[in-house]
Design an enzyme around this catalytic site. Structure first.
Site, short mmCIF file in Angstrom:
data_model
loop_
_atom_site.label_atom_id
_atom_site.label_comp_id
_atom_site.label_asym_id
_atom_site.label_seq_id
_atom_site.Cartn_x
_atom_site.Cartn_y
_atom_site.Cartn_z
N LYS A 63 0.82 -1.23 0.00
CA LYS A 63 0.00 0.00 0.00
C LYS A 63 0.85 1.27 0.00
O LYS A 63 0.47 2.27 -0.60
CB LYS A 63 -0.95 0.00 1.20
CG LYS A 63 -2.04 -1.08 1.09
CD LYS A 63 -2.99 -1.04 2.27
CE LYS A 63 -3.87 -2.29 2.25
NZ LYS A 63 -4.82 -2.33 3.36
N ASP A 99 -9.86 2.02 2.80
CA ASP A 99 -9.85 1.31 4.09
C ASP A 99 -10.41 2.22 5.19
O ASP A 99 -11.17 1.77 6.05
CB ASP A 99 -8.42 0.91 4.49
CG ASP A 99 -7.88 -0.25 3.67
OD1 ASP A 99 -8.69 -1.08 3.21
OD2 ASP A 99 -6.65 -0.33 3.50
P1 NDP Z 1 1.28 -3.95 10.06
O1 NDP Z 1 2.29 -5.05 9.89
O2 NDP Z 1 1.46 -2.68 9.32
O3 NDP Z 1 1.21 -3.59 11.65
C1 NDP Z 1 1.04 -4.56 12.62
C2 NDP Z 1 0.93 -3.90 14.02
O4 NDP Z 1 0.60 -4.94 14.92
C3 NDP Z 1 2.20 -3.25 14.54
O5 NDP Z 1 1.86 -2.11 15.27
C4 NDP Z 1 2.80 -4.33 15.46
O6 NDP Z 1 3.54 -3.81 16.54
C5 NDP Z 1 1.52 -4.95 16.01
N1 NDP Z 1 1.64 -6.34 16.42
C6 NDP Z 1 1.89 -7.41 15.63
N2 NDP Z 1 1.86 -8.55 16.36
C7 NDP Z 1 1.58 -8.17 17.65
C8 NDP Z 1 1.44 -8.87 18.88
N3 NDP Z 1 1.56 -10.20 18.93
N4 NDP Z 1 1.15 -8.16 19.99
C9 NDP Z 1 1.02 -6.82 19.94
N5 NDP Z 1 1.16 -6.08 18.81
C10 NDP Z 1 1.45 -6.75 17.67
O7 NDP Z 1 -0.12 -4.62 9.76
P2 NDP Z 1 -1.40 -3.97 9.04
O8 NDP Z 1 -1.79 -2.73 9.73
O9 NDP Z 1 -1.19 -3.95 7.57
O10 NDP Z 1 -2.49 -5.14 9.30
C11 NDP Z 1 -2.93 -5.42 10.62
C12 NDP Z 1 -4.16 -6.30 10.59
O11 NDP Z 1 -5.23 -5.64 9.91
C13 NDP Z 1 -3.98 -7.64 9.85
O12 NDP Z 1 -4.49 -8.64 10.69
C14 NDP Z 1 -4.81 -7.48 8.61
O13 NDP Z 1 -5.35 -8.72 8.19
C15 NDP Z 1 -5.91 -6.55 9.08
N6 NDP Z 1 -6.58 -5.76 8.02
C16 NDP Z 1 -7.95 -5.79 7.93
C17 NDP Z 1 -8.62 -5.04 6.97
C18 NDP Z 1 -10.10 -5.12 6.87
O14 NDP Z 1 -10.66 -4.62 5.88
N7 NDP Z 1 -10.79 -5.67 7.83
C19 NDP Z 1 -7.89 -4.15 6.04
C20 NDP Z 1 -6.46 -4.17 6.23
C21 NDP Z 1 -5.84 -4.96 7.19
P3 NDP Z 1 5.13 -3.44 16.41
O15 NDP Z 1 5.18 -2.07 15.79
O16 NDP Z 1 5.60 -3.44 17.82
O17 NDP Z 1 5.75 -4.49 15.55
#
Ligand code: NDP
Length: 263
Positions: A63, A99
């Site tokens: 994206k 989104d």
């Molecule tokens: P990113 O990889 O950009 O960000 C992930 C975030 O989650 C980071 O802040 C990371 O923290 C945190 N994180 C990951 N694992 C853990 C954990 N075990 N405990 C705490 N924090 C955690 O992901 P996206 O924003 O692209 O996607 C996130 C979710 O959104 C996905 O599950 C995706 O499927 C969903 N999604 C849903 C959509 C919808 O239409 N419903 C649209 C787009 C996405 P840190 O910075 O510390 O690594």
């Protein structure tokens, strides 16, 4: 024939072709929506042109690359810094982010929300934070690490890691982390989550394919809950609307896309 595609890596799981093709068929449009895995981000726009696409959606992890490569970015995508919808306009490709508005459509049924806490600071959190701000909802970000907070700090959001956060009352708690997607983890400390849910009214999880520990816990506290399905549906509806220059009514698109979504 008009051609559309979802771009991402991986894309095999994507239901976007099913959603968009059902509307194309129902409206008797000579068009087809396909999947295309993009491995190298720099090939995104060249692939769009090579395939002769009219429009495309972009998913993880491209994206930001889509934002960088399109000829013009419009609307909230400019502030979010990420594009999930590409639309051909003459010889140019215009980028949008649906989104954010998809999320807002999904929470409309909750009613009045004065403040919200976003768990996570990734791409999805950016889109959600910007649309909440747009609607005057005071928004705080809580992430497990500090490295991704700079974007939010620069836009004036209150930002915390687990170490700096003190619990207060929020109407809406949103999980944007991938905790619970492929495991049974909570997005933050369980005790903290319980304290937050004790005071909150609504819980939203962007994950859409399973009941996550986050949402199960929220239900125990009798909160009004929603998973990410409606957000996914509405981002698709709004993207379809952009593909056809808003020629079709959003309600019509939604009514045609929803049955395919629920298959
Ligand atoms: P990113 O990889 O950009 O960000 C992930 C975030 O989650 C980071 O802040 C990371 O923290 C945190 N994180 C990951 N694992 C853990 C954990 N075990 N405990 C705490 N924090 C955690 O992901 P996206 O924003 O692209 O996607 C996130 C979710 O959104 C996905 O599950 C995706 O499927 C969903 N999604 C849903 C959509 C919808 O239409 N419903 C649209 C787009 C996405 P840190 O910075 O510390 O690594």
């Amino acid at each position: 024939m008009l051609l559309f595609s979802i771009f991402g890596n991986p894309v095999t799981h994507s239901i976007s072709p099913r959603l968009h093709n059902s509307v194309l068929n129902a409206l008797d449009i000579d068009g087809c929506y396909v999947r295309k895995a993009i491995i190298e981000p720099e090939t995104l726009l060249p692939t769009f042109h090579a395939m002769g696409l009219t429009g495309a959606n972009v998913t993880v992890p491209h994206k930001e690359a889509a934002y960088e490569q399109c000829d013009e970015v419009r609307g909230l995508a400019k502030e979010i810094g990420a594009v999930n919808t590409l639309v051909k306009e003459g010889s140019r490709v215009i980028g949008y982010n649906t989104d954010a508005e998809g999320f807002y459509e999904a929470i409309k049924s909750f009613g009045l929300i004065q403040n919200a806490l976003i768990l996570g600071a990734g791409g999805t959190a950016k889109a959600i934070a910007i649309i909440l701000k747009e609607h005057g909802i005071e928004t705080t970000i809580l992430n497990r690490s500090a490295s991704r907070l700079a974007f939010f700090e620069a836009k004036g959001f209150t930002c915390n890691t687990g170490e700096t956060f003190t619990c207060k009352r929020y109407d809406l708690i949103i999980n944007t982390t991938s905790a619970g997607l492929k495991d049974e983890e909570y997005p933050c400390d369980e005790g903290l989550l319980k304290a937050l849910f004790q005071e909150a009214k609504f819980a939203f999880d962007v994950i859409y394919n399973k009941p996550t520990p986050f949402l199960k816990l929220a239900q125990n506290f009798q909160l009004t809950c929603k998973d990410g399905k409606e957000m996914l549906l509405f981002q698709g509806v709004l993207a379809f609307n952009l593909f056809f220059s808003k020629h079709y009514d959003v309600k019509t698109i939604e009514s045609l896309m929803r049955p395919a979504f629920e298959l």
